[in-house]
Write an enzyme that holds these catalytic residues in place. Sequence first.
Site, PDB file in Angstrom:
ATOM      1  N   LYS A  17      36.706  43.592  46.708  1.00 25.64           N
ATOM      2  CA  LYS A  17      35.325  43.854  46.287  1.00 25.64           C
ATOM      3  C   LYS A  17      34.404  44.040  47.495  1.00 25.64           C
ATOM      4  O   LYS A  17      33.404  44.770  47.396  1.00 25.64           O
ATOM      5  CB  LYS A  17      34.830  42.727  45.372  1.00 25.64           C
ATOM      6  CG  LYS A  17      35.567  42.656  44.026  1.00 25.64           C
ATOM      7  CD  LYS A  17      35.505  43.961  43.246  1.00 25.64           C
ATOM      8  CE  LYS A  17      35.895  43.784  41.773  1.00 25.64           C
ATOM      9  NZ  LYS A  17      35.914  45.069  41.037  1.00 25.64           N
ATOM     10  N   SER A  40      31.680  42.939  43.227  1.00 25.03           N
ATOM     11  CA  SER A  40      31.495  41.609  42.631  1.00 25.03           C
ATOM     12  C   SER A  40      30.800  40.740  43.656  1.00 25.03           C
ATOM     13  O   SER A  40      30.955  40.956  44.864  1.00 25.03           O
ATOM     14  CB  SER A  40      32.850  40.987  42.278  1.00 25.03           C
ATOM     15  OG  SER A  40      32.702  39.595  42.069  1.00 25.03           O
ATOM     16  N   TYR A  90      40.833  39.385  45.735  1.00 21.18           N
ATOM     17  CA  TYR A  90      39.708  39.978  44.989  1.00 21.18           C
ATOM     18  C   TYR A  90      38.464  40.095  45.877  1.00 21.18           C
ATOM     19  O   TYR A  90      37.785  41.127  45.868  1.00 21.18           O
ATOM     20  CB  TYR A  90      39.440  39.099  43.774  1.00 21.18           C
ATOM     21  CG  TYR A  90      38.454  39.617  42.762  1.00 21.18           C
ATOM     22  CD1 TYR A  90      38.779  40.656  41.883  1.00 21.18           C
ATOM     23  CD2 TYR A  90      37.190  39.016  42.637  1.00 21.18           C
ATOM     24  CE1 TYR A  90      37.868  41.088  40.925  1.00 21.18           C
ATOM     25  CE2 TYR A  90      36.279  39.447  41.676  1.00 21.18           C
ATOM     26  CZ  TYR A  90      36.625  40.481  40.823  1.00 21.18           C
ATOM     27  OH  TYR A  90      35.721  40.902  39.872  1.00 21.18           O
ATOM     28  N   ASP A 130      41.569  54.038  30.480  1.00 17.92           N
ATOM     29  CA  ASP A 130      42.140  52.686  30.563  1.00 17.92           C
ATOM     30  C   ASP A 130      43.664  52.810  30.589  1.00 17.92           C
ATOM     31  O   ASP A 130      44.218  53.889  30.331  1.00 17.92           O
ATOM     32  CB  ASP A 130      41.684  51.791  29.410  1.00 17.92           C
ATOM     33  CG  ASP A 130      41.523  50.331  29.854  1.00 17.92           C
ATOM     34  OD1 ASP A 130      40.422  49.772  29.825  1.00 17.92           O
ATOM     35  OD2 ASP A 130      42.560  49.743  30.279  1.00 17.92           O
ATOM     36  N   ASP A 154      46.349  55.068  35.037  1.00 20.82           N
ATOM     37  CA  ASP A 154      46.277  53.963  35.987  1.00 20.82           C
ATOM     38  C   ASP A 154      45.482  54.459  37.196  1.00 20.82           C
ATOM     39  O   ASP A 154      45.920  55.383  37.896  1.00 20.82           O
ATOM     40  CB  ASP A 154      47.710  53.578  36.397  1.00 20.82           C
ATOM     41  CG  ASP A 154      47.753  52.504  37.481  1.00 20.82           C
ATOM     42  OD1 ASP A 154      46.695  52.178  38.068  1.00 20.82           O
ATOM     43  OD2 ASP A 154      48.865  52.008  37.751  1.00 20.82           O
ATOM     44  N   VAL A 155      44.329  53.860  37.446  1.00 20.27           N
ATOM     45  CA  VAL A 155      43.455  54.392  38.510  1.00 20.27           C
ATOM     46  C   VAL A 155      44.056  54.249  39.912  1.00 20.27           C
ATOM     47  O   VAL A 155      43.582  54.881  40.854  1.00 20.27           O
ATOM     48  CB  VAL A 155      42.045  53.734  38.500  1.00 20.27           C
ATOM     49  CG1 VAL A 155      41.297  54.063  37.219  1.00 20.27           C
ATOM     50  CG2 VAL A 155      42.132  52.219  38.721  1.00 20.27           C
TER      51      VAL A 155
END
Length: 265
Positions: free
Chosen positions: A177, A160, A173, A55, A81-82
Site C-alpha cells: 500500500k 490504505s 500489505y 473480479d 485476475d489483476v
Amino acid sequence: MTGEHPASEADHLESWTTAPLLEDRVAIVTGAARGIGLEIATVFARHGANVLIVDLAEPDAQAAAASIGSAGGVAEGIGADVSNEDDVDRVIQTCQERFGSIDVVVNNAGIIRDATMRKMTLEDFRAVLDVNLTGTWLMTKAAGAVMRAQRSGAIVNMSSISGKVGLVGQTNYSAAKAGIVGLTKASAKELAPHQVRVNAIQPGLILTPMTENMRDDIREAKLKEIPLGRIGRPSEVAAVALFLASPLSSYVTATVTEVTGGRYA
Ligand SMILES: NC(=O)c1ccc[n+]([C@@H]2O[C@H](COP(=O)([O-])OP(=O)(O)OC[C@H]3O[C@@H](n4cnc5c(N)ncnc54)[C@H](O)[C@@H]3O)[C@@H](O)[C@H]2O)c1
C-alpha cells in the site's frame, strides 16, 4: 452495528448533489463484486457512468453488475485476475469493445494475508504485493495508454492507512500500500502532460467482508484510535472515489486522501 453512531453525516451522502457527475463516462472498477469496490461501482452507475466490474470469479462480477442493472444503472461484469497481464489486457480490450472508451479506472482489488514477519511466508508476501501493487501497476500502465491517446482520464488507486503508518502483522500489505503511493505519484507525473490524473485513497477501518470477522477485542482497540469514534462505511470511501474520478477534482493529481475518521492523521 458495533461502533457506528445511529445518525451521522454519512446518512446524507447521496443527497449532497443531484447532478450526475459521471454522465456517459466509462469506468472500470476492480475487485468490485463486493465491499468497497461494489459500493464505488454502484455510486458511479448512479452518477451516470457505464461500469465494467472486474473480479476474480466472473459469476460474482456478473451478479454485481446485475444488481446495478436492476437499480437502473448500466454495468457489465468480467472475471479477471489483476495480477495477470493477459487478464488485464483482456479487461482493457473488453471495455473498449463494450463501451467505446475508458474514462475512469479504480484500482480497488486487494487482499490481505496478515502474519507477523516471524510467521509470514515468502509466498504470502509475494501474493499481497502481486495483487495490490503489481495489479495496480498493470492496470495503470494498460489503461494509462488508452487515456493518454484520448487525452483524458482519471485513475484512482486504493492504498490504505497501513501504507502510511505501517501496521504490525502487515509487512506485506503495508509495503504494497506504500508502494501504491509511490506508483500513484510517479504515474501522475508521467501522465499529467496527457491530461490524465492519478490519485490515491487511504481508507482506515471500513466495514466490509475483509474486516467484518475481526475479533471483538481488536475491533474495540482500533475504535479507540479513531477520533470520529466509529468504523467507516464503504459509501464514505466511494464518495471520495467519486470526487477523484469526476470533473470536481479537475485540478487534483498525484495526491493521497485519507478516509480514516482522523485515525493516524
Ligand atoms: N476494508 C477496509 O477496512 C480497508 C481499509 C483500507 C484499505 N482497504 C482496501 O480497499 C480495497 C477493497 O477492500 P474491501 O474491504 O472491499 O475488500 P474485500 O475483500 O471485501 O473485496 C475485495 C475484492 O477484490 C477481489 N479480488 C481479490 N484479488 C483479486 C484479483 N487478483 N483480481 C481481481 N479481483 C480480486 C475479491 O474477490 C473481492 O471481491 C482493497 O484494496 C483493500 O486493501 C480496505
